[in-house]
Design a protein around this motif. Structure first.
Motif, PDB file in Angstrom:
ATOM      1  N   PRO A  41      -3.539  -7.376  -7.867  1.00 49.27           N
ATOM      2  CA  PRO A  41      -2.535  -7.432  -6.801  1.00 49.27           C
ATOM      3  C   PRO A  41      -1.117  -7.112  -7.311  1.00 49.27           C
ATOM      4  O   PRO A  41      -0.341  -6.455  -6.619  1.00 49.27           O
ATOM      5  CB  PRO A  41      -2.622  -8.871  -6.286  1.00 49.27           C
ATOM      6  CG  PRO A  41      -4.016  -9.287  -6.598  1.00 49.27           C
ATOM      7  CD  PRO A  41      -4.338  -8.615  -7.907  1.00 49.27           C
ATOM      8  N   ILE A  45       1.244  -3.996  -6.029  1.00 54.37           N
ATOM      9  CA  ILE A  45       2.609  -4.146  -5.509  1.00 54.37           C
ATOM     10  C   ILE A  45       3.557  -3.194  -6.228  1.00 54.37           C
ATOM     11  O   ILE A  45       4.410  -2.551  -5.604  1.00 54.37           O
ATOM     12  CB  ILE A  45       3.087  -5.607  -5.606  1.00 54.37           C
ATOM     13  CG1 ILE A  45       2.364  -6.458  -4.565  1.00 54.37           C
ATOM     14  CG2 ILE A  45       4.594  -5.712  -5.418  1.00 54.37           C
ATOM     15  CD1 ILE A  45       2.715  -7.930  -4.601  1.00 54.37           C
ATOM     16  N   GLU A  48       2.916   0.154  -4.851  1.00 55.51           N
ATOM     17  CA  GLU A  48       3.494   0.266  -3.509  1.00 55.51           C
ATOM     18  C   GLU A  48       4.989   0.544  -3.582  1.00 55.51           C
ATOM     19  O   GLU A  48       5.521   1.351  -2.808  1.00 55.51           O
ATOM     20  CB  GLU A  48       3.242  -1.021  -2.728  1.00 55.51           C
ATOM     21  CG  GLU A  48       1.806  -1.244  -2.356  1.00 55.51           C
ATOM     22  CD  GLU A  48       1.485  -2.673  -1.965  1.00 55.51           C
ATOM     23  OE1 GLU A  48       0.305  -2.948  -1.676  1.00 55.51           O
ATOM     24  OE2 GLU A  48       2.397  -3.532  -1.946  1.00 55.51           O
ATOM     25  N   TYR A  80       9.264  -1.352   4.686  1.00 58.81           N
ATOM     26  CA  TYR A  80       8.265  -1.992   3.836  1.00 58.81           C
ATOM     27  C   TYR A  80       8.587  -1.868   2.353  1.00 58.81           C
ATOM     28  O   TYR A  80       8.157  -2.700   1.558  1.00 58.81           O
ATOM     29  CB  TYR A  80       6.856  -1.488   4.153  1.00 58.81           C
ATOM     30  CG  TYR A  80       6.310  -2.195   5.366  1.00 58.81           C
ATOM     31  CD1 TYR A  80       5.951  -3.532   5.289  1.00 58.81           C
ATOM     32  CD2 TYR A  80       6.207  -1.562   6.581  1.00 58.81           C
ATOM     33  CE1 TYR A  80       5.485  -4.210   6.402  1.00 58.81           C
ATOM     34  CE2 TYR A  80       5.743  -2.233   7.695  1.00 58.81           C
ATOM     35  CZ  TYR A  80       5.385  -3.557   7.596  1.00 58.81           C
ATOM     36  OH  TYR A  80       4.941  -4.230   8.692  1.00 58.81           O
ATOM     37  N   THR A  84       8.613  -5.186   0.257  1.00 60.99           N
ATOM     38  CA  THR A  84       7.723  -5.265  -0.898  1.00 60.99           C
ATOM     39  C   THR A  84       8.493  -5.649  -2.157  1.00 60.99           C
ATOM     40  O   THR A  84       7.999  -6.433  -2.972  1.00 60.99           O
ATOM     41  CB  THR A  84       6.970  -3.936  -1.095  1.00 60.99           C
ATOM     42  OG1 THR A  84       6.262  -3.637   0.115  1.00 60.99           O
ATOM     43  CG2 THR A  84       5.979  -4.015  -2.237  1.00 60.99           C
ATOM     44  N   ASN A 106       0.839  -7.933   4.437  1.00 64.09           N
ATOM     45  CA  ASN A 106       0.043  -6.831   3.907  1.00 64.09           C
ATOM     46  C   ASN A 106      -0.755  -6.137   5.010  1.00 64.09           C
ATOM     47  O   ASN A 106      -0.874  -4.912   5.015  1.00 64.09           O
ATOM     48  CB  ASN A 106      -0.895  -7.323   2.803  1.00 64.09           C
ATOM     49  CG  ASN A 106      -0.144  -7.647   1.540  1.00 64.09           C
ATOM     50  OD1 ASN A 106       0.780  -6.942   1.152  1.00 64.09           O
ATOM     51  ND2 ASN A 106      -0.517  -8.727   0.883  1.00 64.09           N
ATOM     52  N   TYR A 150      -1.675  -0.830   0.110  1.00 66.00           N
ATOM     53  CA  TYR A 150      -1.529  -1.950   1.046  1.00 66.00           C
ATOM     54  C   TYR A 150      -2.891  -2.426   1.551  1.00 66.00           C
ATOM     55  O   TYR A 150      -3.081  -3.611   1.795  1.00 66.00           O
ATOM     56  CB  TYR A 150      -0.614  -1.582   2.213  1.00 66.00           C
ATOM     57  CG  TYR A 150       0.847  -1.713   1.890  1.00 66.00           C
ATOM     58  CD1 TYR A 150       1.413  -2.955   1.624  1.00 66.00           C
ATOM     59  CD2 TYR A 150       1.678  -0.602   1.859  1.00 66.00           C
ATOM     60  CE1 TYR A 150       2.754  -3.075   1.320  1.00 66.00           C
ATOM     61  CE2 TYR A 150       3.020  -0.720   1.562  1.00 66.00           C
ATOM     62  CZ  TYR A 150       3.552  -1.957   1.294  1.00 66.00           C
ATOM     63  OH  TYR A 150       4.880  -2.090   0.994  1.00 66.00           O
ATOM     64  N   ASN A 153      -4.208  -4.708  -1.155  1.00 67.06           N
ATOM     65  CA  ASN A 153      -3.546  -6.015  -1.142  1.00 67.06           C
ATOM     66  C   ASN A 153      -3.912  -6.817   0.099  1.00 67.06           C
ATOM     67  O   ASN A 153      -3.944  -8.045   0.055  1.00 67.06           O
ATOM     68  CB  ASN A 153      -2.034  -5.866  -1.273  1.00 67.06           C
ATOM     69  CG  ASN A 153      -1.579  -6.107  -2.692  1.00 67.06           C
ATOM     70  OD1 ASN A 153      -2.276  -6.748  -3.472  1.00 67.06           O
ATOM     71  ND2 ASN A 153      -0.411  -5.604  -3.026  1.00 67.06           N
ATOM     72  N   THR A 154      -4.181  -6.150   1.209  1.00 65.41           N
ATOM     73  CA  THR A 154      -4.659  -6.860   2.393  1.00 65.41           C
ATOM     74  C   THR A 154      -6.004  -7.504   2.100  1.00 65.41           C
ATOM     75  O   THR A 154      -6.246  -8.662   2.463  1.00 65.41           O
ATOM     76  CB  THR A 154      -4.782  -5.897   3.596  1.00 65.41           C
ATOM     77  OG1 THR A 154      -3.499  -5.320   3.858  1.00 65.41           O
ATOM     78  CG2 THR A 154      -5.282  -6.620   4.833  1.00 65.41           C
ATOM     79  N   SER A 157      -5.408 -10.487  -0.197  1.00 60.72           N
ATOM     80  CA  SER A 157      -4.782 -11.570   0.562  1.00 60.72           C
ATOM     81  C   SER A 157      -5.807 -12.251   1.461  1.00 60.72           C
ATOM     82  O   SER A 157      -5.789 -13.467   1.626  1.00 60.72           O
ATOM     83  CB  SER A 157      -3.625 -11.041   1.412  1.00 60.72           C
ATOM     84  OG  SER A 157      -2.603 -10.543   0.600  1.00 60.72           O
TER      85      SER A 157
END
Length: 167
Positions: A41, A45, A48, A80, A84, A106, A150, A153-154, A157
């Motif tokens: 993760p 990030i 991203e 974003y 972020t 996310n 993303y 990471n979704t 999460s």
């Protein structure tokens, strides 16, 4: 007979403390999680941030205002990107332990970035000025890469949220 009144004694105790002493005992310090950037993760990030920066700088360096759809792409990319960077700071300082996880962040970033990437790709058209075309095509490519980050990471999460709700 009456007894004579005794003198009452009063003891007063005082203490002195300085503001600096109170401040140092009540203030909390931020923790710094060096290992977060080595996790998947954390790497997503960072990706991203880097790829999102490429998306909006490649578009901002052109005459994007001539194609209204690029306004939406710029909004999503800059919005974003700033959030972020903010969340990276939250994760590195471990403030997230006091703030709920970013599943909603996310997830919304994934959906809006996907729409922005599709708009970006469908708005790219070759024209006389090859600089705009190359920048817009590159921004479209990087927008899809950020969308994938993303999405990852979704997923992470969601897994973290799901493990907390099961317990």
């Amino acid at each position: 007979m009456e007894e004579p009144q005794r003198a009452r004694s009063h003891t007063v105790t005082t203490t002195a403390s300085s503001f600096a002493e109170n401040f140092s005992t009540t203030s909390s310090s931020f923790a710094y999680d060096r290992e977060f950037l080595r996790t998947l993760p954390g790497l997503l990030i960072v990706a991203e941030i880097v790829l999102g920066l490429l998306v909006w700088t490649l578009i901002a360096g052109t005459e994007y205002f001539r194609v209204p759809a690029f306004g939406w792409v710029m909004f999503v990319a800059v919005f974003y990107w700033v959030l972020t960077v903010f969340f990276l700071i939250i994760y590195i300082t471990m403030t997230y332990t006091r703030i709920p996880q970013g599943l909603c962040f996310n997830g919304s970033a994934f959906v809006l970035y996907l729409s922005a990437a599709i708009v970006d790709a469908s708005s790219v058209s070759p024209e006389r000025d090859s600089h705009n075309f190359n920048s817009w095509a590159a921004s479209s490519f990087f927008a899809f890469l950020v969308t994938i980050c993303y999405a990852g990471n979704t997923y992470f999460s969601f897994i973290a949220w799901r493990s907390r709700t099961i317990q």
